[in-house]
Every structure is written in structure tokens, then in C-alpha cells.
Design an enzyme around this catalytic site. Structure first.
Site, PDB file in Angstrom:
ATOM      1  N   GLU A  34       0.842  -1.205   0.000  1.00 53.89           N
ATOM      2  CA  GLU A  34       0.000   0.000   0.000  1.00 53.89           C
ATOM      3  C   GLU A  34       0.872   1.247   0.000  1.00 53.89           C
ATOM      4  O   GLU A  34       1.829   1.348   0.773  1.00 53.89           O
ATOM      5  CB  GLU A  34      -0.897  -0.035   1.245  1.00 53.89           C
ATOM      6  CG  GLU A  34      -2.266   0.539   1.020  1.00 53.89           C
ATOM      7  CD  GLU A  34      -3.090  -0.287   0.030  1.00 53.89           C
ATOM      8  OE1 GLU A  34      -3.092   0.066  -1.161  1.00 53.89           O
ATOM      9  OE2 GLU A  34      -3.717  -1.268   0.457  1.00 53.89           O
ATOM     10  N   HIS A  35       0.523   2.187  -0.864  1.00 57.75           N
ATOM     11  CA  HIS A  35       1.277   3.432  -1.030  1.00 57.75           C
ATOM     12  C   HIS A  35       2.722   3.165  -1.447  1.00 57.75           C
ATOM     13  O   HIS A  35       3.637   3.903  -1.092  1.00 57.75           O
ATOM     14  CB  HIS A  35       1.218   4.281   0.250  1.00 57.75           C
ATOM     15  CG  HIS A  35      -0.136   4.900   0.462  1.00 57.75           C
ATOM     16  ND1 HIS A  35      -0.513   6.085  -0.112  1.00 57.75           N
ATOM     17  CD2 HIS A  35      -1.217   4.464   1.160  1.00 57.75           C
ATOM     18  CE1 HIS A  35      -1.769   6.372   0.243  1.00 57.75           C
ATOM     19  NE2 HIS A  35      -2.226   5.400   1.003  1.00 57.75           N
ATOM     20  N   GLY A 119     -16.226   5.255  -3.972  1.00 64.32           N
ATOM     21  CA  GLY A 119     -15.661   5.901  -2.786  1.00 64.32           C
ATOM     22  C   GLY A 119     -15.337   4.948  -1.649  1.00 64.32           C
ATOM     23  O   GLY A 119     -15.273   5.351  -0.501  1.00 64.32           O
ATOM     24  N   GLY A 121     -12.619   2.675  -1.890  1.00 62.19           N
ATOM     25  CA  GLY A 121     -11.245   2.175  -2.008  1.00 62.19           C
ATOM     26  C   GLY A 121     -11.147   0.901  -2.820  1.00 62.19           C
ATOM     27  O   GLY A 121     -10.169   0.162  -2.707  1.00 62.19           O
ATOM     28  N   SER A 123     -11.452   0.992  -6.189  1.00 63.39           N
ATOM     29  CA  SER A 123     -11.017   1.382  -7.525  1.00 63.39           C
ATOM     30  C   SER A 123     -12.138   1.500  -8.539  1.00 63.39           C
ATOM     31  O   SER A 123     -11.998   1.066  -9.682  1.00 63.39           O
ATOM     32  CB  SER A 123     -10.038   0.319  -8.008  1.00 63.39           C
ATOM     33  OG  SER A 123      -8.894   0.879  -8.400  1.00 63.39           O
ATOM     34  N   SER A 124     -13.224   2.113  -8.113  1.00 67.23           N
ATOM     35  CA  SER A 124     -14.316   2.322  -9.072  1.00 67.23           C
ATOM     36  C   SER A 124     -13.843   3.246 -10.198  1.00 67.23           C
ATOM     37  O   SER A 124     -14.286   3.114 -11.341  1.00 67.23           O
ATOM     38  CB  SER A 124     -15.537   2.912  -8.374  1.00 67.23           C
ATOM     39  OG  SER A 124     -15.202   4.120  -7.731  1.00 67.23           O
ATOM     40  N   ASP A 168      -4.036   0.670  -9.790  1.00 59.95           N
ATOM     41  CA  ASP A 168      -5.461   0.394 -10.003  1.00 59.95           C
ATOM     42  C   ASP A 168      -5.781   0.123 -11.471  1.00 59.95           C
ATOM     43  O   ASP A 168      -6.521  -0.800 -11.806  1.00 59.95           O
ATOM     44  CB  ASP A 168      -6.306   1.582  -9.499  1.00 59.95           C
ATOM     45  CG  ASP A 168      -6.017   1.910  -8.043  1.00 59.95           C
ATOM     46  OD1 ASP A 168      -5.363   1.098  -7.360  1.00 59.95           O
ATOM     47  OD2 ASP A 168      -6.437   2.991  -7.591  1.00 59.95           O
TER      48      ASP A 168
HETATM   49  C1  GLA Z   1      -5.028   4.742  -4.412  1.00 58.39           C
HETATM   50  C2  GLA Z   1      -4.223   5.072  -5.664  1.00 58.39           C
HETATM   51  C3  GLA Z   1      -3.213   3.953  -5.973  1.00 58.39           C
HETATM   52  C4  GLA Z   1      -2.375   3.614  -4.741  1.00 58.39           C
HETATM   53  C5  GLA Z   1      -3.270   3.406  -3.519  1.00 58.39           C
HETATM   54  C6  GLA Z   1      -2.484   3.204  -2.253  1.00 58.39           C
HETATM   55  O1  GLA Z   1      -5.833   3.621  -4.652  1.00 58.39           O
HETATM   56  O2  GLA Z   1      -5.088   5.215  -6.775  1.00 58.39           O
HETATM   57  O3  GLA Z   1      -2.399   4.341  -7.046  1.00 58.39           O
HETATM   58  O4  GLA Z   1      -1.418   4.606  -4.499  1.00 58.39           O
HETATM   59  O5  GLA Z   1      -4.168   4.486  -3.317  1.00 58.39           O
HETATM   60  O6  GLA Z   1      -1.749   2.027  -2.296  1.00 58.39           O
END
Ligand code: GLA
Length: 373
Positions: A34-35, A119, A121, A123-124, A168
Site C-alpha cells: 500500500e502506497h 468511494g 477504495g 477502484s471504481s 489500479d
Molecule cells: C489509491 C491510488 C493507488 C495507490 C493506492 C495506495 O488507490 O489510486 O495508485 O497509491 O491508493 O496504495
């Protein structure tokens, strides 16, 4: 054909009086990493069986018509004006951000229907971007798939204005049935990582979205840039744990420590997954969450509560927040036989504490974007 695709075809025929092509692009749950994507590190998401569907057919009117079935709302633009449009600050930005990059000789009607919760998380937006590109005529069979990924990310970075990484859009295109996908966000290579049998993956939607999420995301991107500059590397992908002692600013050190340890956790998670060690996979989940909670500071009270409660339930291997943070979903790894009990226990505890019924998504790793008909 799946019920959703059928529904989308019927809605299209009714509205536009033509027979469409239909496309599907999935949302995702990130298992770990993540991140790390915008630090050119590793991520390990799955594409999920919640997706954005588009139906599309050319028209003779020289206009682009887009209709959202979810919102029951449509817009249209002459195609010769698409290149000069500026962001409207609504859902159409994802559509236009993509379409203005794809040359369109004729007008087109597009209908959109998404089952990815917005909204949360999951990835819509990437699902919308990728399925829009296909509806606009992107040739999935012949054009390089990586170019599609990059085009969709560019739409989000440059038109929507979110400085997201590549995860995503990548997983929405390259998702694999039954497997997670380990992505190297620098080389842009990936490998499939088969998931152990008997393992259930459940996302729990906290149904909260804290305001700071967008601003904080930008801050984190900038803080990681500062960390890399301090260490004299192009990105934190090139930083070692030992080198971090050279960072004197305590906040920048925390951010860098999260990214560097998270990259290591992705490697360990993939190894654990390959050897079927679900206990180790779960422990890495929890370590990832603690690092996001304390070092990266992108979690929130509700997500911490969901994780803390989940890991006390029998049959749960691990839990963590997934996606950008500040609300949205947790992802939970558990024994398939424990799912019912897990959901009722979480529902009761969360309801008691926050007065909210969380939403549960039992997700399966699915294939990436495709043409359905
Ligand atoms: C969001 C961003 C991704 C990624 C995540 C965290 O989903 O769109 O690119 O950075 O946060 O892992």
C-alpha cells in the site's frame, strides 16, 4: 452471458435503439503493497468480481453521448470539441479524460453501469476509465495492454487531477482468474501469484470517507519525494532500511520506513502465498496495517476498529486497510468456513460502536478487462 451484461445491453437498446458491444473492467482489492506504487515499488492486488460495464455503438450524429445507468444521468458533446474540454469536476471527468486521448472519427453512444461501490477504495475510478477506453474503441486484442494502463492513469493524473500511482489501472487490465498479481511498478512487469485453496477474502466497507483523503494523498506523495531526495535516490524503491538512519526529519523518516518495509512485506507475502503459509500471510497483513496506521498515518479510527476486531475472530488469518485509506474498506483473509461467523461478529461490533451496518464483499480474484459481446 452474465446477468449484468444482459441488463446493460437491454438498457442500451432501449435508450439508443442500436445493438452495442459490451465491455467489462473490474475493480480491485489490494492484498498488500500500500502506497508503494508511486514510489516505484511492489504491489499485490487482485481484480475482483465487481466491475464497470460499458455498452457502446457508433452513431451518425457526430456527438459523444454518455449515459450513467447508476446515476440515471446523461451528457453529450460534439466530437470535434472533445479535445478542448476542461474538467467539469464530476464523474464525466473520468470519461472525458480517457476519451480525449483516443481519436474518434465518428460519434458514439456509451452507456455505463458499475457494480463497484464508489468511494470505498475498491477502484471504481480505474474500472470506469478502463471500461470507457474500451467503449471508445481501444483495441484490446491488438494494441499493447500496457499502453491502455498508462492512458487511463494519465486521464486520472492529468484530467481528473489525482496524482495516483499505476496499480489500479494496471490490475483492472491485467487481473488474473484465481490469482493475485504481483506488479513491479518500476519495470511494469507482473507475475501471477496463485492463492491457496480454502482461503476466503472478504472486504468490509466501513462506509466512512474522511475529508482529508485527497489532500493527505498528495502530502504523502510529496513526503516520499522529500525522503528520496534526502537519500539521493530516484525513488524509495532504491532505499535500503539501513540508509533510512540518514533521514533526520521524524515524519519523513516514518513515511520512508513504511514504504521500504512494505516493499519487503510484498516479497514475503508472495513467498508465503506460494508455499501456502496462510498464517504468515495473515501476520504480514497485520504488520502492513500497523505500519499504515502508525508510520504512514493514512488509517482512521473506524478502519483500526475493524482490523482490531477482525483479528480476534476464530478463523481469521489477518486484516488490514486496503486502498488509499482514511475510510473505505478493510481486506480480511480467513478460512472459508469462518466467513458467516466473521460477518455477523463484525456487523454486531461495528453497529454497536458506530451505529453503522458495514457492507461485506466476498471477493474472488478475477480476470482483467475484456470484451463480452
Ligand atoms: C489509491 C491510488 C493507488 C495507490 C493506492 C495506495 O488507490 O489510486 O495508485 O497509491 O491508493 O496504495
Amino acid at each position: 452471458m452474465a446477468i449484468t451484461a444482459q441488463l446493460v445491453i437491454e438498457a442500451f437498446e432501449k435508450r439508443f435503439n442500436a445493438t452495442p458491444d459490451v465491455f467489462r473492467a473490474p475493480g480491485r482489492v489490494n492484498l498488500i503493497g500500500e502506497h508503494t506504487d508511486y514510489n516505484l515499488g511492489f504491489v499485490c492486488p487482485i481484480a475482483i468480481d465487481f466491475a464497470c460495464y460499458t455498452a457502446s455503438a457508433p452513431n451518425r450524429d457526430g456527438v459523444l453521448r454518455v449515459f450513467s445507468l447508476n446515476l440515471d444521468e446523461g451528457r453529450e458533446w460534439p466530437i470535434d470539441r472533445l479535445a478542448s474540454l476542461v474538467p467539469a469536476k464530476d464523474w464525466t471527468d473520468y470519461v472525458i479524460g480517457v476519451i480525449r486521448q483516443i481519436p474518434m472519427a465518428r460519434g458514439r453512444d456509451i452507456l455505463i453501469y458499475s457494480t463497484v461501490p464508489v468511494g470505498s477504495g475498491l477502484s471504481s475510478s480505474a474500472a470506469l476509465e478502463v471500461s470507457t477506453a474500451l467503449a471508445a474503441g481501444w483495441d484490446l486484442e491488438h494494441a499493447p495492454r500496457l499502453d491502455l494502463v498508462k492512458l487511463c492513469r494519465r486521464a486520472e493524473n492529468e484530467f481528473v487531477g489525482v496524482p495516483c500511482g499505476i496499480m489500479d489501472q494496471y490490475i483492472s487490465v491485467f487481473g488474473q482468474d484465481g490469482s493475485a498479481v504481483k506488479i513491479d511498478c518500476r519495470s511494469l512487469d507482473h507475475e501471477a501469484v496463485a492463492l491457496p485453496a480454502g482461503l476466503a477474502i472478504v472486504a468490509v466497507n466501513s462506509l466512512v470517507k474522511h475529508e482529508l483523503s485527497q489532500g493527505a494523498y498528495r502530502d504523502r506523495v510529496a513526503e516520499c519525494g522529500r525522503a528520496a531526495a534526502t537519500l539521493g535516490v530516484e525513488s524509495l524503491r532504491d532505499a535500503s532500511l539501513d540508509a533510512l538512519s540518514r533521514i533526520t526529519d521524524p515524519i519523513i523518516l516514518q513515511r520512508a520506513r513504511h514504504v521500504v518495509t512494505e516493499d519487503l512485506r510484498v516479497e514475503q507475502f508472495v513467498a508465503a502465498c506460494r508455499s501456502g503459509d496462510v498464517g504468515a500471510m495473515g501476520r504480514l497483513f497485520v504488520e502492513s496495517h500497523r505500519s499504515l496506521q502508525h508510520d504512514y498515518e493514512v488509517s482512521c479510527e473506524e478502519l483500526d476498529f475493524l482490523v482490531d476486531h477482525a483479528i480476534r475472530i476464530e478463523g481469521v488469518h489477518g486484516a488490514r486497510m486496503t486502498g488509499g485509506g482514511f475510510g473505505g474498506c478493510t481486506v480480511n483473509l480467513l478460512q472459508a468456513s469462518a466467513v458467516d461467523l466473521f460477518e455477523s461478529s463484525i456487523r454486531d461490533a461495528y453497529q454497536l460502536r458506530y451505529g453503522i451496518d458495514p457492507a461485506f464483499y466476498r471477493v474472488k480474484a478475477t480476470a482483467g478487462a475484456s470484451k463480452l459481446s
